[in-house]
Design a protein around this motif. Sequence first.
Motif, PDB file in Angstrom:
ATOM      1  N   UNK A  14      30.861 -30.759   6.337  1.00  0.00           N
ATOM      2  CA  UNK A  14      32.263 -30.354   6.323  1.00  0.00           C
ATOM      3  C   UNK A  14      33.179 -31.448   6.845  1.00  0.00           C
ATOM      4  N   UNK A  15      34.325 -31.038   7.334  1.00  0.00           N
ATOM      5  CA  UNK A  15      35.309 -31.945   7.897  1.00  0.00           C
ATOM      6  C   UNK A  15      34.763 -32.548   9.180  1.00  0.00           C
ATOM      7  N   UNK A  16      34.969 -33.868   9.358  1.00  0.00           N
ATOM      8  CA  UNK A  16      34.466 -34.575  10.536  1.00  0.00           C
ATOM      9  C   UNK A  16      35.618 -35.090  11.386  1.00  0.00           C
ATOM     10  N   UNK A  17      35.361 -35.207  12.681  1.00  0.00           N
ATOM     11  CA  UNK A  17      36.320 -35.772  13.628  1.00  0.00           C
ATOM     12  C   UNK A  17      35.560 -36.667  14.589  1.00  0.00           C
ATOM     13  N   UNK A  38      45.780 -30.931  17.027  1.00  0.00           N
ATOM     14  CA  UNK A  38      46.214 -30.225  15.819  1.00  0.00           C
ATOM     15  C   UNK A  38      45.189 -30.323  14.687  1.00  0.00           C
ATOM     16  N   UNK A  39      44.611 -31.509  14.487  1.00  0.00           N
ATOM     17  CA  UNK A  39      43.668 -31.691  13.379  1.00  0.00           C
ATOM     18  C   UNK A  39      42.442 -30.807  13.557  1.00  0.00           C
ATOM     19  N   UNK A  41      42.080 -28.216  15.406  1.00  0.00           N
ATOM     20  CA  UNK A  41      42.477 -26.804  15.394  1.00  0.00           C
ATOM     21  C   UNK A  41      42.703 -26.326  13.958  1.00  0.00           C
ATOM     22  N   UNK A  42      43.439 -27.102  13.179  1.00  0.00           N
ATOM     23  CA  UNK A  42      43.759 -26.704  11.804  1.00  0.00           C
ATOM     24  C   UNK A  42      42.516 -26.587  10.928  1.00  0.00           C
ATOM     25  N   UNK A  43      41.592 -27.531  11.065  1.00  0.00           N
ATOM     26  CA  UNK A  43      40.404 -27.549  10.213  1.00  0.00           C
ATOM     27  C   UNK A  43      39.174 -26.928  10.873  1.00  0.00           C
ATOM     28  N   UNK A  44      39.366 -26.319  12.050  1.00  0.00           N
ATOM     29  CA  UNK A  44      38.287 -25.648  12.782  1.00  0.00           C
ATOM     30  C   UNK A  44      37.069 -26.555  12.959  1.00  0.00           C
ATOM     31  N   UNK A  45      37.324 -27.767  13.399  1.00  0.00           N
ATOM     32  CA  UNK A  45      36.278 -28.763  13.627  1.00  0.00           C
ATOM     33  C   UNK A  45      35.834 -28.615  15.076  1.00  0.00           C
ATOM     34  N   UNK A  46      34.703 -27.906  15.290  1.00  0.00           N
ATOM     35  CA  UNK A  46      34.322 -27.531  16.656  1.00  0.00           C
ATOM     36  C   UNK A  46      32.860 -27.772  17.010  1.00  0.00           C
TER      37      UNK A  46
END
Length: 95
Positions: A14-17, A38-39, A41-46
Motif C-alpha cells: 500500500x501507501x508508504x511513508x 496530515x499525509x 492521517x489521510x492515507x491511514x499509513x500506520x
Amino acid sequence: MTYWVYILASRRNGTLYVGVTNDLARRIGQHKAGQGGAFTREYEVRALVHAEPFDDIALAIEREKRLKRWRRAWKLALIERENPTWRDLYEDINM
C-alpha cells in the motif's frame, strides 16, 4: 541515543511513508493515533514495516533522505527482504 529511520505502510504493497525519529515507540504511537501528520492521517499509513537504528543523527537523516528518493520497487524489496509478511513491528517495540 538511538535514532531510527522507519517505513510505515497502509497495508501490504500500500501507501508508504519514510520518517526519522529519536523515539520510535512514541512516534509510531503518534502515527497510530492519527497525530503523525496530515499525509499519514489521510492515507491511514500506520503499520511499522521497517526500522533501522543509527547512533548518529546525521547518518539517520542521510538514510531517510536516500530512502525517500528510492524507487517504490526498491522500498518494497527492502520491506519484503526484512519483513516478508509485512507484520506490524510496533508490537515488538511497544512491549
